[in-house]
Scaffold this active site. Structure first.
Site, PDB file in Angstrom:
ATOM      1  N   HIS A  10       0.897  -1.453  -0.093  1.00 30.67           N
ATOM      2  CA  HIS A  10       0.107  -0.028  -0.145  1.00 30.67           C
ATOM      3  C   HIS A  10       1.036   1.328  -0.146  1.00 30.67           C
ATOM      4  CE1 HIS A  10      -2.767   2.878   1.687  1.00 30.67           C
ATOM      5  NE2 HIS A  10      -3.628   2.315   1.359  1.00 30.67           N
TER       6      HIS A  10
ATOM      7  N   ASP B 128       3.476  -3.873   8.617  1.00 33.89           N
ATOM      8  CA  ASP B 128       1.869  -2.999   8.306  1.00 33.89           C
ATOM      9  C   ASP B 128       0.897  -4.025   8.658  1.00 33.89           C
ATOM     10  OD1 ASP B 128      -0.263  -2.024   7.134  1.00 33.89           O
ATOM     11  OD2 ASP B 128       0.759  -1.311   5.468  1.00 33.89           O
TER      12      ASP B 128
ATOM     13  N   GLN C 247      -4.186  -4.685   7.423  1.00 32.84           N
ATOM     14  CA  GLN C 247      -5.160  -5.690   7.121  1.00 32.84           C
ATOM     15  C   GLN C 247      -5.031  -6.872   7.795  1.00 32.84           C
ATOM     16  OE1 GLN C 247      -7.499  -4.995   5.148  1.00 32.84           O
ATOM     17  NE2 GLN C 247      -6.750  -3.023   4.342  1.00 32.84           N
TER      18      GLN C 247
ATOM     19  N   LYS D 160     -10.041   0.303  11.036  1.00 34.79           N
ATOM     20  CA  LYS D 160     -10.104  -0.922  10.069  1.00 34.79           C
ATOM     21  C   LYS D 160     -10.299  -2.110  11.383  1.00 34.79           C
ATOM     22  CE  LYS D 160      -7.103   0.588   6.525  1.00 34.79           C
ATOM     23  NZ  LYS D 160      -7.690   0.721   5.332  1.00 34.79           N
TER      24      LYS D 160
HETATM   25  N1  PLP Z   1      -1.584  -0.187   4.865  1.00 34.97           N
HETATM   26  C1  PLP Z   1      -2.521  -1.154   4.394  1.00 34.97           C
HETATM   27  C2  PLP Z   1      -2.062  -2.601   3.960  1.00 34.97           C
HETATM   28  C3  PLP Z   1      -3.924  -0.675   4.145  1.00 34.97           C
HETATM   29  O1  PLP Z   1      -4.880  -1.430   3.725  1.00 34.97           O
HETATM   30  C4  PLP Z   1      -4.273   0.562   4.368  1.00 34.97           C
HETATM   31  C5  PLP Z   1      -5.603   1.251   4.248  1.00 34.97           C
HETATM   32  O2  PLP Z   1      -6.207   0.755   3.145  1.00 34.97           O
HETATM   33  C6  PLP Z   1      -3.157   1.501   5.130  1.00 34.97           C
HETATM   34  C7  PLP Z   1      -1.856   0.911   5.210  1.00 34.97           C
HETATM   35  C8  PLP Z   1      -3.509   2.946   5.314  1.00 34.97           C
HETATM   36  O3  PLP Z   1      -4.306   2.870   6.376  1.00 34.97           O
HETATM   37  P1  PLP Z   1      -4.933   4.396   6.901  1.00 34.97           P
HETATM   38  O4  PLP Z   1      -5.685   4.936   5.953  1.00 34.97           O
HETATM   39  O5  PLP Z   1      -5.816   3.913   7.984  1.00 34.97           O
HETATM   40  O6  PLP Z   1      -3.755   4.989   7.326  1.00 34.97           O
END
Ligand code: PLP
Length: 431
Positions: free
Chosen positions: A125, A195, A198, A221
């Site tokens: 991401h 990270d 998910q 999430k």
């Molecule tokens: N990392 C992953 C794997 C994600 O799926 C997401 C958001 O969809 C993020 C980071 C970023 O999350 P946030 O928008 O809550 O900062």
């Protein structure tokens, strides 16, 4: 590994979440109960989370510096929230919990503390690609095993401070072998950041057992959409770095000529913190800590299998997958259908069937490019409130579309697909 449950065994949600009986208007008239298949973007609140926030509101007050009763209660609640997060991720005594706004915020915070270069995969991401100041991007191979070998080669090729890797792909749901990657990173003299945006809502996390140095995720999430996220990890880099924000709360003492900064977590939490967000996140962590994650995996694996079985024979439909040798996938099913744009499919599912999915490139442009889908795909993401009836509605809707039986016309305007005419929103509607 999860076994396959029957439709009856997945008929009930695993938890009570807000919006489970939400009625939404359909473009052709009437209402239907909303099917939320967009958990990977933002999950609905657990009922325990909304109850806890409502219960805390009367004593909501400033933290750390107030002498009033409400202030003391809020302070205790904020500090105790760190313990819930710690327990949820299996953190060791020496690891600190820093409250942030979300995963992106946590990653940017850590990026400012890394004393060297970072290695990442091209499947990440954007939140785990863009913040690193001195990064080297490894292109994933056709198998996970080969990809791990490429990572080893890159990590050991020159001094590396950090391997930053996702716990589960936000596009395909595939789960990475975190303990093995931690071992690889450490063998090459690097630390590892996971990270878990998910992964945390779907699998039990155990950072001490896995050997993980830093872990981040978002409350929104994890069924706690009240604006908080976390960075959990080793304090030494955090204590040596410049504070993320300069201001009140991050200091021990200030004179006109000098500032004595506090150690983490306070060092990186300047300003009035999000007390209710932290409490909401802690409540979600407590609820999930007590959950049977084998049951969660079985439930979502059975629902994912039901989607794949139901859509598998649809003409021109292809599921997205990175690697054939990944043993575990969280509840995400992403696909394209020849002859239909992803945005068109998503608009139709919403307008005629009251089903919410995500379409596009999911903030993972390099990954969509490598999967041969530069214009995007449709992502169906499941959570604790998902049921087999939801899946059956989705399968029926997609089959109806492909059979040429949609009831409405859809037009792309300024890059967005909309039903025409749009009958669901009146210009005066209050939202
Ligand atoms: N990392 C992953 C794997 C994600 O799926 C997401 C958001 O969809 C993020 C980071 C970023 O999350 P946030 O928008 O809550 O900062």
């Amino acid at each position: 590994m999860a076994g396959v449950l029957t439709a009856d065994e997945c008929a009930a949600p695993l938890a009570r979440v807000s919006g489970s009986d939400l009625q939404v208007p359909l473009v052709q008239g009437g209402n239907r109960t909303y099917v939320n298949f967009d958990y990977a973007a933002s999950a609905p609140a657990l009922s325990q989370v909304t109850d806890r926030v409502a219960a805390l509101l009367p004593t909501y007050s400033s933290v750390h510096r107030g002498a009033g009763y409400a202030s003391r209660v809020s302070t205790a609640c904020y500090e105790k929230a760190r313990e819930s997060v710690s327990r949820f991720v299996g953190a060791g005594e020496d690891q600190v919990v820093v409250f942030t706004r979300n995963t992106t915020d946590s990653l940017n915070l850590l990026a400012g503390c890394v004393p060297g270069s970072t290695v990442v995969l091209d499947i990440e991401h954007h939140a785990n690609l863009l913040p690193w100041k001195n990064s080297r991007v490894v292109r994933a191979a056709d198998t996970l095993a080969e990809t791990v070998q490429l990572l080893v080669a890159e990590l050991c090729s020159r001094p590396t401070a950090l391997l930053a890797v996702t716990g589960a792909s936000n596009v395909t749901g595939e789960v990475l072998p975190i303990a093995a990657l931690a071992e690889v990173a450490h063998r090459c003299g690097a630390r590892i950041l996971v990270d878990a945006a998910q992964l945390a809502p779907h699998r039990r996390i155990d950072i001490e057992a896995w050997g993980v140095d830093y872990l981040v995720f978002s409350g929104h999430k994890l069924y706690a959409p009240f604006g908080a996220g976390v960075l959990v990890g080793r304090p030494d880099w955090l204590d040596a770095a410049e504070p993320y924000l300069a201001g009140g709360g991050a200091v021990r003492n200030v004179t006109v000529d000098s500032t004595l900064w506090a150690p983490a977590p306070a060092r990186h939490e300047a300003g009035t913190p999000n007390v209710l967000g932290a409490a909401a996140l802690a409540t979600a962590c407590d609820v999930l800590s007590d959950l049977d994650f084998d049951r969660v995996a079985e439930h979502e694996s059975a629902l994912s299998a039901r989607i794949r079985a139901g859509l598998g024979s649809v003409d021109g439909l292809e599921f997205l997958r990175l690697w054939a040798d990944v043993p575990d996938t969280v509840g995400i099913v992403t696909f394209t259908i020849d002859g239909f744009e992803p945005g068109e499919i998503a608009a139709y599912l919403s307008a005629e069937h009251g089903i919410g999915v995500r379409d596009g490139r999911f903030c993972a442009h390099p990954l969509l490019e490598r999967l041969g889908r530069p214009t995007g795909a449709v992502r169906v993401s499941l959570g604790l409130g998902s049921t087999s009836e939801d899946v059956d509605r989705l399968v029926h809707a997609v089959c109806t579309l492909v059979d040429g039986k949609r009831a409405w016309i859809y037009v792309k305007e300024e890059g967005q697909w909309n039903p025409v005419p749009e009958t669901r929103f009146s210009p005066d509607a209050q939202v």
